[in-house]
Enzyme design. Structure first.
Site, PDB file in Angstrom:
ATOM      1  N   LYS A 260       0.836  -1.285   0.065  1.00 32.28           N
ATOM      2  CA  LYS A 260      -0.015   0.026   0.049  1.00 32.28           C
ATOM      3  C   LYS A 260       0.747   1.202  -0.112  1.00 32.28           C
ATOM      4  O   LYS A 260       1.816   1.010   0.504  1.00 32.28           O
ATOM      5  CB  LYS A 260      -0.747  -0.038   1.373  1.00 32.28           C
ATOM      6  CG  LYS A 260      -2.021  -1.061   1.302  1.00 32.28           C
ATOM      7  CD  LYS A 260      -2.318  -0.880   2.555  1.00 32.28           C
ATOM      8  CE  LYS A 260      -3.967  -1.897   2.745  1.00 32.28           C
ATOM      9  NZ  LYS A 260      -5.034  -1.501   1.648  1.00 32.28           N
TER      10      LYS A 260
ATOM     11  N   ASP B 262      -7.422  -3.230  10.679  1.00 32.02           N
ATOM     12  CA  ASP B 262      -7.820  -4.195  10.091  1.00 32.02           C
ATOM     13  C   ASP B 262      -8.256  -5.597  10.634  1.00 32.02           C
ATOM     14  O   ASP B 262      -8.728  -6.539   9.749  1.00 32.02           O
ATOM     15  CB  ASP B 262      -6.791  -4.603   8.861  1.00 32.02           C
ATOM     16  CG  ASP B 262      -7.458  -4.674   7.405  1.00 32.02           C
ATOM     17  OD1 ASP B 262      -8.471  -4.642   7.132  1.00 32.02           O
ATOM     18  OD2 ASP B 262      -6.629  -5.642   6.585  1.00 32.02           O
TER      19      ASP B 262
ATOM     20  N   ARG C 224     -10.128 -11.761   2.067  1.00 27.02           N
ATOM     21  CA  ARG C 224     -10.735 -12.714   1.546  1.00 27.02           C
ATOM     22  C   ARG C 224      -9.986 -14.060   1.570  1.00 27.02           C
ATOM     23  O   ARG C 224     -10.821 -15.193   1.688  1.00 27.02           O
ATOM     24  CB  ARG C 224     -11.371 -12.398   0.052  1.00 27.02           C
ATOM     25  CG  ARG C 224     -10.108 -12.297  -0.902  1.00 27.02           C
ATOM     26  CD  ARG C 224     -10.479 -11.565  -2.004  1.00 27.02           C
ATOM     27  NE  ARG C 224     -11.014 -10.163  -1.910  1.00 27.02           N
ATOM     28  CZ  ARG C 224     -11.256  -9.270  -2.696  1.00 27.02           C
ATOM     29  NH1 ARG C 224     -11.494  -9.615  -4.009  1.00 27.02           N
ATOM     30  NH2 ARG C 224     -11.528  -7.924  -2.393  1.00 27.02           N
TER      31      ARG C 224
HETATM   32  N1  BES Z   1      -8.005  -3.741   4.653  1.00 21.17           N
HETATM   33  C1  BES Z   1      -8.231  -3.256   3.199  1.00 21.17           C
HETATM   34  C2  BES Z   1      -9.575  -2.536   2.836  1.00 21.17           C
HETATM   35  C3  BES Z   1      -9.591  -1.193   3.627  1.00 21.17           C
HETATM   36  C4  BES Z   1      -9.394   0.009   3.027  1.00 21.17           C
HETATM   37  C5  BES Z   1     -10.122  -1.150   4.913  1.00 21.17           C
HETATM   38  C6  BES Z   1      -9.643   1.417   3.624  1.00 21.17           C
HETATM   39  C7  BES Z   1     -10.374   0.080   5.617  1.00 21.17           C
HETATM   40  C8  BES Z   1     -10.190   1.164   4.752  1.00 21.17           C
HETATM   41  C9  BES Z   1      -8.109  -4.650   2.319  1.00 21.17           C
HETATM   42  O1  BES Z   1      -7.460  -5.742   2.728  1.00 21.17           O
HETATM   43  C10 BES Z   1      -7.783  -4.195   0.904  1.00 21.17           C
HETATM   44  O2  BES Z   1      -6.588  -3.728   0.871  1.00 21.17           O
HETATM   45  N2  BES Z   1      -8.635  -4.070  -0.079  1.00 21.17           N
HETATM   46  C11 BES Z   1      -8.184  -3.835  -1.592  1.00 21.17           C
HETATM   47  C12 BES Z   1      -8.575  -4.781  -2.209  1.00 21.17           C
HETATM   48  C13 BES Z   1      -8.246  -4.796  -3.721  1.00 21.17           C
HETATM   49  C14 BES Z   1      -6.748  -5.034  -3.703  1.00 21.17           C
HETATM   50  C15 BES Z   1      -8.920  -5.669  -4.620  1.00 21.17           C
HETATM   51  C16 BES Z   1      -8.916  -2.488  -1.797  1.00 21.17           C
HETATM   52  O3  BES Z   1      -9.867  -2.101  -1.302  1.00 21.17           O
HETATM   53  O4  BES Z   1      -8.489  -1.613  -2.345  1.00 21.17           O
HETATM   54 ZN    ZN Z   2      -7.259  -5.743   4.441  1.00 23.78          ZN
HETATM   55 MN    MN Z   3      -5.233  -5.367   2.092  1.00 20.61          MN
END
Ligand code: BES
Ligand code: ZN
Ligand code: MN
Length: 498
Positions: free
Chosen positions: A273, A284, A347
């Site tokens: 990220k 998370d 997931r």
């Molecule tokens: N933990 C994140 C989602 C998240 C984003 C939680 C903002 C709280 C605030 C999750 O694991 C994630 O990174 N999701 C990705 C998925 C993508 C790679 C398909 C996302 O939402 O960008």
């Molecule tokens: Zn996550």
């Molecule tokens: Mn993630």
């Protein structure tokens, strides 16, 4: 946490440090809400007019403080806005009570003389007050001028000694305690809450509450074939866990499974990220915190329904041993998943946990997770996205209406599933072409592959679980505790089925 008491002593003579009264928004300025009569009389009937002079209008959760200079036992009266008198809801009372108690940080004892005639209103006032009395100070060496949260809350109600009112107060203490516990876990820095420590803390709390607990460590996970949890966990020096907690009362007919995402820190892994805001990914594990805290409350509330929690815990880190885009992971139960983005780790751990839950033959599965940024884009920071079997999804939405935790149904369309066909494995982890369209629905669709025929719902709480902004209503900064109260409402709903 603050203590909660009910009292039928008139608020103006109660031994307390501040009294909170309600103000409705009227056409010609603020109007006192029921409950404020005695305080108003002690102040010569000029309370509403005086608060108006100080700027009060009666808008929801607006706070106006007034010194009473000896006219009431408490030195301070606080007018809190309740909006229009025509549509006073329990949630308005919850937010108002929370805002008033937050504004009174630094005050020891607070009495609330708000409308609390029926059980619903009393629940709102009591929960809101206790939730507003939250602060996370575990990592402050000294208070340094910070005002301590209110220590003792008294709700003034004529029916203070009634059995039903007492039961509501007891329930509010249990429920708010669970929300506080979940906020504490979310707010705890990720260096102090890696999977082994989180599992130990969960197991200790659950055992103390009299629940049955089973913790699978990395060796047991390997033996069991939990490929998704292991894949995400293997990038970290702190190994993953799967915690199972059960409440199994005699005579229960219905069995509910609760599943919560427990990523103790999400760097994104190899698909790392961006740095800005990454610290918030300590939250998370909000789904896990909510599910475990709900179980602790269930042990106290004793609903006649069997409830089993499944909580996968892992830290998503980039390293030489991390899983990578392109990997094919064999999940618990045997499905093979092609990994395309290591940041879609939730997931992976949840697929395993859901498949494990199905083995115990629950009647319903409720899963909650900070799964996608797509939830935040679509619904923002206060409304969770709900996907799953339509009937269960509707029940989650309805439960949210009762608790004030807003839930909105989202579809799981066929074309989204088709986009997740993998050219080489059984299933692609995200859209196979990397298309981010509807990626909240991609998350829900992926999870739906692991629930078998069990009626279920997925609650995406990416936004609502964590308040990165200023406190509002009964919601503090940081972890919010969403959806603890809705999980409890659902469990009570399922218990009522017999
Ligand atoms: N933990 C994140 C989602 C998240 C984003 C939680 C903002 C709280 C605030 C999750 O694991 C994630 O990174 N999701 C990705 C998925 C993508 C790679 C398909 C996302 O939402 O960008
Ligand atoms: Zn996550
Ligand atoms: Mn993630």
């Amino acid at each position: 946490m603050a203590t909660l008491a009910l009292s039928d002593t008139p608020a103006e003579t109660l031994a307390t440090d501040a009294v909170v009264v309600g103000l409705h928004k009227g056409p010609d300025g603020p109007v006192l809400a029921p409950g404020a009569e005695g305080v108003d009389a002690a102040l010569g009937g000029r309370l509403a007019a005086t608060l108006a002079l100080l700027g009060a209008e009666g808008g929801v959760a607006e706070v106006t403080k007034l010194a009473t200079l000896g006219a009431t036992t408490a030195p301070v009266v606080v007018g809190v806005g309740l909006g229009s008198a025509d549509d006073l809801t329990a949630e308005t009372l919850r937010r108002a009570a929370g805002a008033a108690v937050r504004a009174l940080a630094g005050t020891g004892r607070v009495a609330l003389a708000l409308p609390a005639d029926d059980g619903d209103q009393l629940r709102g006032v009591a929960e809101g007050a206790l939730l507003g009395a939250y602060d996370f100070t575990a990592y402050k060496s000294s208070p340094n001028g910070r005002r301590a949260p209110v220590r003792a809350v008294t709700v003034v109600v004529p029916a203070a000694t009634d059995k039903a009112a007492k039961a509501e107060a007891k329930r509010a203490t249990t429920v708010a305690g669970a929300v506080h516990r979940s906020r504490d876990w979310i707010n705890t820095p990720p260096n102090d809450l890696r999977p082994p420590a989180f599992a130990d803390a969960a197991a200790a709390a659950a055992e103390k509450a009299g629940l049955d607990v089973e913790v699978l460590d990395e060796r047991a996970l390997k033996r069991g074939g939990y490929g998704g949890i292991l894949a995400v966990g293997m990038g970290s020096e702190a190994p993953p866990r799967l915690v199972r907690i059960s409440w199994n009362p005699r005579g229960a007919k219905t069995h509910v499974a609760l599943v919560g995402k427990g990523i103790t820190f999400d760097t994104g892994g190899i698909s790392i990220k961006p740095g800005s805001g990454m610290h918030e990914m300590k939250s998370d594990m909000s789904g896990a915190a909510a599910v475990i805290s709900a179980m602790l409350a269930i042990a106290a509330l004793k609903p006649k329904v069997r409830v089993t929690a499944y909580v996968p815990m892992a830290e998503n880190m980039p390293s030489g041993s991390a899983y990578r885009p392109g990997d094919v992971v064999t999940m618990y139960g045997g499905k093979r998943v092609e990994v395309l983005n290591t940041d879609a780790e939730g997931r992976m751990v949840l697929g395993d946990a859901l498949a494990r839950a199905v083995e115990d033959e629950p009647d319903y599965i409720i899963e909650t997770s900070t799964l996608t940024g797509g939830q935040v884009v679509a619904l923002g920071s206060r409304v969770s996205g709900v996907m799953g079997t339509p009937e269960v999804t509707a029940r989650v939405k309805a439960a949210g209406e009762r608790t004030g935790e807003q839930m909105w149904p989202m579809p799981l369309p066929e074309e989204v599933r088709q986009g997740m066909d993998s050219p080489i494995a059984d299933l692609s982890q995200i859209n196979a072409s990397g298309d981010r369209a509807a990626h909240m629905l991609q998350g829900g669709t992926f999870l739906s592959e692991f629930v078998g025929d069990v009626p279920w719902a997925h609650i995406d709480i990416a936004g609502p679980s964590y308040n990165g902004g200023q406190p509002w209503g009964h919601v503090s900064k940081g972890g919010t505790g969403v959806p603890v109260r809705t999980l409890l409402a659902l469990v009570e709903d399922f218990a009522a089925e017999g």
